[in-house]
Design a protein around this motif. Sequence first.
Motif, mmCIF file in Angstrom:
data_model
loop_
_atom_site.group_PDB
_atom_site.id
_atom_site.type_symbol
_atom_site.label_atom_id
_atom_site.label_comp_id
_atom_site.label_asym_id
_atom_site.label_seq_id
_atom_site.Cartn_x
_atom_site.Cartn_y
_atom_site.Cartn_z
ATOM 1 N N ASP A 106 -11.868 -42.342 37.455
ATOM 2 C CA ASP A 106 -10.910 -41.387 37.874
ATOM 3 C C ASP A 106 -10.005 -40.953 36.801
ATOM 4 O O ASP A 106 -9.496 -41.773 36.096
ATOM 5 N N ARG A 107 -10.072 -39.386 36.423
ATOM 6 C CA ARG A 107 -9.421 -39.020 35.156
ATOM 7 C C ARG A 107 -8.135 -38.214 35.772
ATOM 8 O O ARG A 107 -7.576 -37.394 35.011
ATOM 9 N N GLY A 108 -7.804 -38.542 36.963
ATOM 10 C CA GLY A 108 -6.351 -37.948 37.188
ATOM 11 C C GLY A 108 -6.487 -36.499 37.649
ATOM 12 O O GLY A 108 -7.410 -35.831 36.930
ATOM 13 N N ARG A 109 -5.772 -35.941 38.126
ATOM 14 C CA ARG A 109 -5.568 -34.344 38.480
ATOM 15 C C ARG A 109 -4.631 -33.951 37.483
ATOM 16 O O ARG A 109 -3.458 -34.512 37.310
ATOM 17 N N LEU A 110 -5.089 -32.823 36.715
ATOM 18 C CA LEU A 110 -4.174 -32.228 35.893
ATOM 19 C C LEU A 110 -3.845 -30.895 36.034
ATOM 20 O O LEU A 110 -4.922 -30.080 36.169
ATOM 21 N N GLY A 111 -2.756 -30.605 36.237
ATOM 22 C CA GLY A 111 -2.248 -29.114 36.553
ATOM 23 C C GLY A 111 -1.925 -29.068 38.058
ATOM 24 O O GLY A 111 -2.462 -30.004 38.863
ATOM 25 N N ASP A 112 -1.691 -27.769 38.385
ATOM 26 C CA ASP A 112 -1.334 -27.274 39.734
ATOM 27 C C ASP A 112 -1.935 -26.383 40.333
ATOM 28 O O ASP A 112 -1.947 -26.276 41.644
ATOM 29 N N GLY A 113 -2.952 -25.755 39.718
ATOM 30 C CA GLY A 113 -3.425 -24.710 40.592
ATOM 31 C C GLY A 113 -4.789 -25.016 41.083
ATOM 32 O O GLY A 113 -5.039 -26.325 41.468
ATOM 33 N N PRO A 114 -5.617 -24.001 41.320
ATOM 34 C CA PRO A 114 -6.652 -24.206 42.167
ATOM 35 C C PRO A 114 -7.903 -24.804 41.170
ATOM 36 O O PRO A 114 -7.751 -24.830 40.115
ATOM 37 N N ALA A 115 -8.943 -25.342 41.776
ATOM 38 C CA ALA A 115 -9.996 -25.955 40.808
ATOM 39 C C ALA A 115 -10.588 -24.677 40.006
ATOM 40 O O ALA A 115 -10.390 -23.640 40.359
ATOM 41 N N VAL A 116 -11.113 -25.004 38.804
ATOM 42 C CA VAL A 116 -11.695 -23.988 37.985
ATOM 43 C C VAL A 116 -13.022 -23.311 38.738
ATOM 44 O O VAL A 116 -13.693 -23.852 39.341
ATOM 45 N N THR A 117 -12.937 -22.027 38.544
ATOM 46 C CA THR A 117 -14.290 -21.231 38.744
ATOM 47 C C THR A 117 -14.805 -20.405 37.646
ATOM 48 O O THR A 117 -14.110 -20.428 36.638
ATOM 49 N N VAL A 118 -15.914 -19.935 37.805
ATOM 50 C CA VAL A 118 -16.351 -19.119 36.695
ATOM 51 C C VAL A 118 -15.457 -17.881 36.186
ATOM 52 O O VAL A 118 -15.456 -17.503 35.264
ATOM 53 N N ALA A 119 -14.911 -17.318 37.390
ATOM 54 C CA ALA A 119 -13.919 -16.240 37.031
ATOM 55 C C ALA A 119 -12.817 -16.659 35.874
ATOM 56 O O ALA A 119 -12.141 -16.006 35.165
ATOM 57 N N ASP A 120 -12.493 -18.127 35.824
ATOM 58 C CA ASP A 120 -11.552 -18.429 34.693
ATOM 59 C C ASP A 120 -12.366 -18.468 33.543
ATOM 60 O O ASP A 120 -11.376 -18.757 32.413
ATOM 61 N N LEU A 121 -13.456 -18.389 33.218
ATOM 62 C CA LEU A 121 -14.040 -18.380 31.987
ATOM 63 C C LEU A 121 -13.373 -17.539 30.796
ATOM 64 O O LEU A 121 -13.083 -17.792 29.680
ATOM 65 N N GLY A 122 -13.322 -16.174 31.156
ATOM 66 C CA GLY A 122 -12.525 -15.245 30.272
ATOM 67 C C GLY A 122 -11.347 -15.535 29.758
ATOM 68 O O GLY A 122 -10.971 -15.769 28.359
ATOM 69 N N LEU A 123 -10.540 -15.952 30.686
ATOM 70 C CA LEU A 123 -9.064 -16.671 30.281
ATOM 71 C C LEU A 123 -9.221 -17.713 29.361
ATOM 72 O O LEU A 123 -8.569 -17.778 28.499
ATOM 73 N N ALA A 124 -10.295 -18.650 29.719
ATOM 74 C CA ALA A 124 -10.348 -19.742 28.965
ATOM 75 C C ALA A 124 -10.600 -19.273 27.539
ATOM 76 O O ALA A 124 -10.392 -20.002 26.318
ATOM 77 N N VAL A 125 -11.579 -18.309 27.418
ATOM 78 C CA VAL A 125 -12.230 -17.870 25.963
ATOM 79 C C VAL A 125 -10.914 -17.337 25.202
ATOM 80 O O VAL A 125 -10.793 -17.552 24.032
ATOM 81 N N HIS A 126 -10.239 -16.468 25.903
ATOM 82 C CA HIS A 126 -9.065 -16.068 25.210
ATOM 83 C C HIS A 126 -8.030 -16.974 24.553
ATOM 84 O O HIS A 126 -7.408 -16.849 23.732
ATOM 85 N N LEU A 127 -7.847 -18.006 25.787
ATOM 86 C CA LEU A 127 -6.918 -18.941 25.339
ATOM 87 C C LEU A 127 -7.047 -19.817 24.325
ATOM 88 O O LEU A 127 -6.638 -19.941 23.037
ATOM 89 N N GLU A 128 -8.602 -20.045 23.981
ATOM 90 C CA GLU A 128 -9.137 -20.697 23.190
ATOM 91 C C GLU A 128 -8.972 -20.061 21.709
ATOM 92 O O GLU A 128 -8.745 -20.519 20.677
ATOM 93 N N ARG A 129 -9.260 -18.677 21.606
ATOM 94 C CA ARG A 129 -9.157 -17.934 20.663
ATOM 95 C C ARG A 129 -7.822 -17.979 20.068
ATOM 96 O O ARG A 129 -7.590 -17.914 18.804
#
Length: 158
Positions: A106-129
């Motif tokens: 069990d790695r615990g639940r991190l964050g409050d939002g919904p589970a990650v989807t493919v639609a989140d990938l663009g925002l994740a790439v922007h955050l990483e950059r």
Amino acid sequence: MPGLLSYRAINTLDAMIGHRSPRYREFGWAAARLDDLANWLPARLTVLSTAIATGSTSGARHVLTVVARDAPAHPSPNAGPVEAAFAAALGVSLGGSNTYDGVVEDRGRLGDGPAVTVADLGLAVHLERSIGLISLGLIVVARGVVARRRSRRSRRAN
């Protein structure tokens, strides 16, 4: 360069024998703890960079709050804070159960939002950059501070 090579060796050693298995029980724990120690500061700097990357005081505060609340639920002292920071910044939840060599962890639940989807990938790439650019800026500033201190010391010595 020696520091980079040492870090890489520590990380590789942990990946190879740092797992808790009967074969490496007597030595693997040391490799894992050394890797935790080597990554402690970079993980915290990543959390701060992630908070800054949100672009707002309230976003940064939210990231730091989620990290303080959720990171301890993760078994890794370094991955937990970083994953919790990303979850908060992206507005998603990460974590849950994973299976490693037939053992459920069990790695615990991190964050409050919904589970990650493919639609989140663009925002994740922007955050990483954004985090990469912030980190680059911090490195340049730190390098400038070190160079300035060395210059002052050499002038005083002469």
